[in-house]
Design a protein around this motif. Structure first.
Motif, mmCIF file in Angstrom:
data_model
loop_
_atom_site.group_PDB
_atom_site.id
_atom_site.type_symbol
_atom_site.label_atom_id
_atom_site.label_comp_id
_atom_site.label_asym_id
_atom_site.label_seq_id
_atom_site.Cartn_x
_atom_site.Cartn_y
_atom_site.Cartn_z
ATOM 1 N N VAL A 197 7.534 -13.096 1.206
ATOM 2 C CA VAL A 197 6.619 -11.976 0.995
ATOM 3 C C VAL A 197 6.548 -11.143 2.275
ATOM 4 O O VAL A 197 6.867 -11.616 3.368
ATOM 5 C CB VAL A 197 5.204 -12.443 0.599
ATOM 6 C CG1 VAL A 197 5.221 -13.174 -0.729
ATOM 7 C CG2 VAL A 197 4.614 -13.342 1.682
ATOM 8 N N ASP A 198 6.099 -9.894 2.101
ATOM 9 C CA ASP A 198 5.933 -8.976 3.224
ATOM 10 C C ASP A 198 4.454 -8.610 3.333
ATOM 11 O O ASP A 198 3.974 -7.722 2.614
ATOM 12 C CB ASP A 198 6.772 -7.712 3.012
ATOM 13 C CG ASP A 198 8.265 -8.002 3.020
ATOM 14 O OD1 ASP A 198 8.683 -8.888 3.795
ATOM 15 O OD2 ASP A 198 9.004 -7.360 2.250
ATOM 16 N N PRO A 199 3.711 -9.262 4.224
ATOM 17 C CA PRO A 199 2.264 -9.052 4.263
ATOM 18 C C PRO A 199 1.821 -7.809 5.031
ATOM 19 O O PRO A 199 0.624 -7.536 5.093
ATOM 20 C CB PRO A 199 1.756 -10.317 4.957
ATOM 21 C CG PRO A 199 2.888 -10.762 5.814
ATOM 22 C CD PRO A 199 4.143 -10.362 5.102
ATOM 23 N N PHE A 200 2.776 -7.044 5.594
ATOM 24 C CA PHE A 200 2.391 -5.905 6.424
ATOM 25 C C PHE A 200 2.874 -4.593 5.802
ATOM 26 O O PHE A 200 3.980 -4.492 5.260
ATOM 27 C CB PHE A 200 2.958 -6.049 7.840
ATOM 28 C CG PHE A 200 2.559 -7.343 8.480
ATOM 29 C CD1 PHE A 200 1.275 -7.543 8.945
ATOM 30 C CD2 PHE A 200 3.475 -8.393 8.570
ATOM 31 C CE1 PHE A 200 0.898 -8.738 9.517
ATOM 32 C CE2 PHE A 200 3.108 -9.603 9.149
ATOM 33 C CZ PHE A 200 1.816 -9.779 9.612
ATOM 34 N N PHE A 212 7.204 -1.971 3.713
ATOM 35 C CA PHE A 212 6.653 -3.318 3.811
ATOM 36 C C PHE A 212 7.519 -4.166 4.733
ATOM 37 O O PHE A 212 8.740 -3.982 4.805
ATOM 38 C CB PHE A 212 6.572 -3.969 2.425
ATOM 39 C CG PHE A 212 5.800 -3.162 1.425
ATOM 40 C CD1 PHE A 212 4.425 -3.055 1.530
ATOM 41 C CD2 PHE A 212 6.447 -2.481 0.391
ATOM 42 C CE1 PHE A 212 3.704 -2.310 0.606
ATOM 43 C CE2 PHE A 212 5.749 -1.735 -0.528
ATOM 44 C CZ PHE A 212 4.360 -1.647 -0.419
ATOM 45 N N SER A 213 6.898 -5.122 5.421
ATOM 46 C CA SER A 213 7.661 -5.975 6.345
ATOM 47 C C SER A 213 7.013 -7.347 6.458
ATOM 48 O O SER A 213 5.830 -7.535 6.140
ATOM 49 C CB SER A 213 7.764 -5.333 7.727
ATOM 50 O OG SER A 213 6.478 -5.175 8.292
ATOM 51 N N ASN A 224 -0.633 -5.523 3.323
ATOM 52 C CA ASN A 224 0.050 -5.158 2.082
ATOM 53 C C ASN A 224 -0.726 -5.752 0.909
ATOM 54 O O ASN A 224 -0.574 -6.917 0.572
ATOM 55 C CB ASN A 224 1.489 -5.672 2.105
ATOM 56 C CG ASN A 224 2.202 -5.441 0.776
ATOM 57 O OD1 ASN A 224 1.728 -4.657 -0.053
ATOM 58 N ND2 ASN A 224 3.312 -6.131 0.589
ATOM 59 N N ASN A 225 -1.513 -4.898 0.266
ATOM 60 C CA ASN A 225 -2.357 -5.379 -0.823
ATOM 61 C C ASN A 225 -1.604 -5.492 -2.140
ATOM 62 O O ASN A 225 -2.183 -5.830 -3.174
ATOM 63 C CB ASN A 225 -3.550 -4.443 -0.991
ATOM 64 C CG ASN A 225 -4.789 -5.209 -1.424
ATOM 65 O OD1 ASN A 225 -4.708 -6.411 -1.691
ATOM 66 N ND2 ASN A 225 -5.906 -4.526 -1.496
#
Length: 282
Positions: A197-200, A212-213, A224-225
């Motif tokens: 997943v890319d939470p940023f 996203f990263s 990153n919602n």
């Protein structure tokens, strides 16, 4: 008849000379009582050659004497007692370890001891567990050596991490951290430990206007919602200008797309402890 002898100081700092130590075969035609003029010695005598008069007397009162040279020696090493220690590096990223930091009551049977530790200077590259050599030497040249485990830490500290939507509209949120210590010149590395997943979220200014990263070097990156619901671990590593580092993990349980102005904070407080916190407005 006398003979010279080495006499060794014992663990309690004394030594007792026996007649047999200095008698070299004295005899009489009847019987003979041998008495030295000194038999008790202490640490103050160590290193000295002391003449001892040995006198032999028979039952008729006849006597004769001879002199033995008694060399008093201290060959017992100091007894080392040490303790673990945590060395906190200063704002310059360096620190000095003193023997007293790890000494826990080292002593000698006779004299004071001279203590040393090596290595004794540390920098940010030494953070973590280190083994140092602790040496104790008495005034008579006896040396004892032991190793000691220390922990080298920077004054740089991540006090808490947070994910907050209080300062932003809608479902947007920012990661943030409360950091202190070190030299104050911080760089940031946020890392989503789940590489799937890319939470940023980064706003790019050009279409499609965001990206996203999985990692971010921003001080307060955006969340990153649009990630799937789930439990995620985010790791923050902060490095100062001396290359000292500290890290902290925070866990996010994402269950929806709206935060409703809630701040999630991960701190170093322990369960049952009382801590005082200041409120950060992001």
């Amino acid at each position: 008849m006398c003979k010279d002898v080495n006499l060794y100081i014992g663990p309690v700092g004394t030594a007792t000379l026996k007649v047999s130590d200095v008698d070299n075969g004295s005899s009489d035609n009847c019987s003979l009582l041998l008495v030295p003029d000194r038999s008790d010695f202490a640490c103050a005598d160590a290193g000295n050659k002391i003449p001892v008069l040995l006198t032999g007397t028979d039952p008729s009162g006849n006597s004769a004497s001879c002199t033995a040279q008694v060399t008093v020696l201290d060959t017992i090493r100091p007894v080392i007692n040490t303790k673990t220690f945590t060395l906190i590096l200063g704002a310059t990223g360096s620190g000095t370890l003193f023997p007293s930091d790890v000494d826990n009551g080292t002593f000698d049977n006779c004299t004071t001891v001279t203590l040393s530790v090596f290595p004794n200077t540390f920098s940010c590259s030494d953070q973590g567990q280190k083994t140092v050599t602790f040496t104790a030497q008495d005034n008579h040249g006896n040396t004892a050596v032991s190793t000691v485990q220390i922990t080298v830490q920077s004054s740089l500290n991540i006090n808490s991490t947070a994910l907050s939507s209080c300062a932003l509209g809608g479902s947007f949120a920012l990661y943030a951290a409360d950091v202190s210590g070190g030299d104050g010149n911080y760089s940031w590395f946020w890392d989503g430990l789940d590489d799937s997943v890319d939470p940023f979220l980064t706003f790019t200014g050009t279409f499609p206007f965001f990206a996203f990263s999985n990692t971010s070097i921003a001080e307060t990156p955006s969340f990153n919602n649009l990630m799937p619901d789930g439990v995620y671990t985010i790791r923050l590593v902060v490095t100062d200008g001396n290359s000292c580092r500290d890290s902290m993990d925070m866990t996010i349980n994402k269950t929806g797309s709206t935060f409703n102005n809630i701040t999630l904070r991960k701190s170093v407080a322990c369960e049952g402890s009382t801590e005082i916190y200041s409120v950060n407005h992001y």
